[in-house]
Design an enzyme around this catalytic site. Structure first.
Site, PDB file in Angstrom:
ATOM      1  CB  SER A 139      -5.728   6.441   5.194  1.00 35.12           C
ATOM      2  OG  SER A 139      -5.497   5.595   6.292  1.00 35.12           O
ATOM      3  CG  LEU A 140      -4.970  13.445   3.188  1.00 32.70           C
ATOM      4  CD1 LEU A 140      -6.450  13.528   2.897  1.00 32.70           C
ATOM      5  CD2 LEU A 140      -4.512  14.676   3.979  1.00 32.70           C
ATOM      6  CG  HIS A 141      -2.325   7.508   2.122  1.00 31.70           C
ATOM      7  ND1 HIS A 141      -1.515   7.599   3.231  1.00 31.70           N
ATOM      8  CD2 HIS A 141      -3.152   6.458   2.354  1.00 31.70           C
ATOM      9  CE1 HIS A 141      -1.849   6.642   4.089  1.00 31.70           C
ATOM     10  NE2 HIS A 141      -2.832   5.945   3.592  1.00 31.70           N
TER      11      HIS A 141
ATOM     12  CB  CYS B  72      -2.201  -2.952   5.875  1.00 28.38           C
ATOM     13  SG  CYS B  72      -2.989  -2.027   7.117  1.00 28.38           S
TER      14      CYS B  72
ATOM     15  CB  CYS C  46      -9.350  -4.244   2.584  1.00 25.05           C
ATOM     16  SG  CYS C  46      -9.913  -2.530   2.683  1.00 25.05           S
TER      17      CYS C  46
ATOM     18  CD  GLU D 243      -1.207  -9.275   8.104  1.00 23.91           C
ATOM     19  OE1 GLU D 243      -1.135  -8.062   8.369  1.00 23.91           O
ATOM     20  OE2 GLU D 243      -0.753  -9.777   7.081  1.00 23.91           O
TER      21      GLU D 243
ATOM     22  CB  CYS E 153      -5.336   1.689  -0.881  1.00 15.37           C
ATOM     23  SG  CYS E 153      -6.709   2.458  -0.013  1.00 15.37           S
TER      24      CYS E 153
ATOM     25  CB  SER F  81      -7.071   4.238  10.770  1.00 13.10           C
ATOM     26  OG  SER F  81      -6.555   4.837   9.611  1.00 13.10           O
TER      27      SER F  81
HETATM   28  N1  SAH Z   1      -8.923   1.213   6.006  1.00 16.76           N
HETATM   29  C1  SAH Z   1      -8.424   2.002   7.071  1.00 16.76           C
HETATM   30  C2  SAH Z   1      -7.620   1.240   8.103  1.00 16.76           C
HETATM   31  C3  SAH Z   1      -6.571   0.268   7.621  1.00 16.76           C
HETATM   32  S1  SAH Z   1      -5.154   0.886   6.812  1.00 16.76           S
HETATM   33  C4  SAH Z   1      -7.619   3.157   6.532  1.00 16.76           C
HETATM   34  O1  SAH Z   1      -7.444   3.238   5.343  1.00 16.76           O
HETATM   35  O2  SAH Z   1      -7.222   4.010   7.308  1.00 16.76           O
HETATM   36  C5  SAH Z   1      -3.984   1.289   8.004  1.00 16.76           C
HETATM   37  C6  SAH Z   1      -2.880   2.190   7.478  1.00 16.76           C
HETATM   38  O3  SAH Z   1      -1.792   1.456   6.907  1.00 16.76           O
HETATM   39  C7  SAH Z   1      -3.425   3.105   6.411  1.00 16.76           C
HETATM   40  O4  SAH Z   1      -3.022   4.420   6.613  1.00 16.76           O
HETATM   41  C8  SAH Z   1      -2.834   2.488   5.183  1.00 16.76           C
HETATM   42  O5  SAH Z   1      -2.847   3.401   4.180  1.00 16.76           O
HETATM   43  C9  SAH Z   1      -1.461   2.045   5.679  1.00 16.76           C
HETATM   44  N2  SAH Z   1      -0.745   1.161   4.741  1.00 16.76           N
HETATM   45  C10 SAH Z   1      -1.268   0.292   3.861  1.00 16.76           C
HETATM   46  N3  SAH Z   1      -0.298  -0.247   3.073  1.00 16.76           N
HETATM   47  C11 SAH Z   1       0.869   0.289   3.467  1.00 16.76           C
HETATM   48  C12 SAH Z   1       2.220   0.148   3.031  1.00 16.76           C
HETATM   49  N4  SAH Z   1       2.555  -0.649   2.028  1.00 16.76           N
HETATM   50  N5  SAH Z   1       3.173   0.874   3.680  1.00 16.76           N
HETATM   51  C13 SAH Z   1       2.832   1.698   4.693  1.00 16.76           C
HETATM   52  N6  SAH Z   1       1.593   1.875   5.129  1.00 16.76           N
HETATM   53  C14 SAH Z   1       0.604   1.183   4.535  1.00 16.76           C
END
Ligand code: SAH
Length: 406
Positions: free
Chosen positions: A273-275, A392, A140, A120, A144, A250
């Site tokens: 990406s902390l979350h 993503c 990937c 994408e 996550c 990122s």
């Molecule tokens: N692997 C790297 C880059 C790709 S993710 C990383 O983790 O940073 C890009 C961003 O999109 C990340 O912050 C990821 O957590 C977020 N993302 C993934 N799924 C998502 C969702 N369902 N809603 C919102 N953001 C999402």
């Protein structure tokens, strides 16, 4: 090699049988993403002069033209030679799906790569220009819990040309679109008898993507060389001339990658990406936290920021009743206080497969207010492309599901 044997057995020496055509196609060299030196060498091996390589290079990377036949300062004979021996990756990529958001500001393409994989790419139109979000891997491996990219694991790394090609496919579209727009505008101006002033700022290249964020599917720090190779290529003056400050990588927190990037000394923006800021919660959302605990990740990112003078952006997806409490907001503030950091809050795009929900507006506002009270710079991500599965891996996952059902 197996293909070759089978084909030469079935049609020895015949010129234009379909199998031979496929074979010839396979034997072609793809020149996309080669440096000018490598391109000159590749073309010279087929008898093309040095100045031709320079012309081809300009067509590809300054004009975003990928068909040899459209490179009108080349001779017919040279075009024939080029077509006989070379391919250009953007022409080998097919557009499997295209979605445009209702506000016209975001476009998402699902691209089919020559090997049958799909990736994408998202184009976002901001008031300061165009930015492209690219992925770094097919799928990937980070798994996550809230993300659609890793539903089926990683298939392979993308190559630097594959990453560059995605930016250039949008450059091509912008060129075509703007070309038509300026033609129309010129006609209208002519009709009105007005004199049009050329205000174009040659530096800004308005018909080109000006920012790249490596925030699509995949973990860029696990495909470091290709990602950096692609960004270095786009940085060149004779290609996009894109500043490193307009690029962002990122990561989910692969510490050796953060350190390696720091050693490069380029002022590329870093996003993390902390979350979540509770260890058990973060590990359950992001298994990478087991190997690289988030406290160490923040320390590594802060060191990167100190070395390069660039702020770190922490991405924090707000997931209803998981990480959106008052306590979470206070904890997050504590970790980031006095750091050169900002927080990008992302109201979750629900991925139906995983059952995560987006918090209410009130809960999002409450979270932001706490960060602000604690003087942590925070923004809530504008919901670009929510109507086009722009999070993503969502479009790719949907496409794969549809194919399975067929
Ligand atoms: N692997 C790297 C880059 C790709 S993710 C990383 O983790 O940073 C890009 C961003 O999109 C990340 O912050 C990821 O957590 C977020 N993302 C993934 N799924 C998502 C969702 N369902 N809603 C919102 N953001 C999402």
């Amino acid at each position: 090699a197996i293909e070759v044997t089978a084909r030469s057995d079935s049609s020895p020496g015949v010129g234009a049988s379909p199998t031979n055509l496929v074979f010839e196609e396979l034997m072609k060299i793809d020149i996309f993403g080669l440096t000018i030196e490598a391109l000159t060498e590749a073309l010279a091996s087929k008898g093309l002069k040095k100045f031709r390589a320079k012309q081809v290079f300009q067509w590809l990377y300054q004009k975003s033209v990928f068909d040899f036949a459209a490179m009108h300062n080349l001779s017919k004979a040279d075009i024939a030679l080029l077509e006989e021996h070379f391919t250009v990756l953007p022409r080998q990529i097919t557009i499997l799906r295209e979605q445009n958001s209702s506000d016209g500001m975001t476009s998402k393409l699902l691209l089919g790569l020559p090997d049958g994989n799909s990736v994408e790419t998202v184009l976002m139109h901001h008031d300061y220009g165009y930015s492209v979000c690219v992925s770094s891997q097919v799928g990937c491996d980070m798994h996550c819990a809230f993300c659609a990219s890793g539903l089926k694991g990683a298939v392979r790394n993308l190559t630097a040309p594959e990453i560059i090609a995605r930016v250039y496919l949008f450059n091509e579209r912008l060129r075509q679109r703007n070309g038509q727009a300026s033609l129309k505008e010129a006609q209208q101006t002519q009709q009105a008898g007005a004199i049009k002033q050329d205000k174009q700022d040659k530096q800004s290249r308005p018909d080109m993507v000006s920012r790249v964020v490596v925030m699509g599917s995949g973990e860029p720090m696990l495909n470091f060389d290709a990602v950096l190779g692609a960004l270095d290529f786009l940085h060149r003056e004779d290609t996009c001339f894109m500043s490193y400050r307009n690029m962002t990588i990122s990561t989910c927190g692969i510490i050796p990658g953060i350190k390696r990037l720091e050693e490069q000394g380029k002022r590329i923006n870093r996003a993390v990406s902390l979350h979540a800021v509770r260890s058990d919660l973060r590990t359950s959302l992001m298994p990478v936290n087991k190997g690289f605990p988030f406290v160490d990740v923040i320390a590594a990112a802060e060191a990167y920021s100190q070395a390069g003078g660039r702020q770190v952006t922490y991405e924090y997806i707000l997931l209803k009743d998981k990480n959106d409490s008052v306590q979470d907001a206070e904890l997050l503030s504590n970790y980031l206080r006095y750091k050169h950091a900002s927080v990008n809050l992302i109201p979750a795009n629900p991925v139906p497969e995983q059952g995560f929900e987006r918090p209410s507006k009130a809960a999002i506002e409450r979270f932001v207010k706490i960060l602000q009270k604690n003087r942590i710079s925070a923004t809530v991500r504008k919901e670009m492309g929510k109507d086009i599965d722009a999070a993503c891996g969502q479009l790719r996952a949907k496409f794969a599901k549809e194919q399975e059902q067929k």
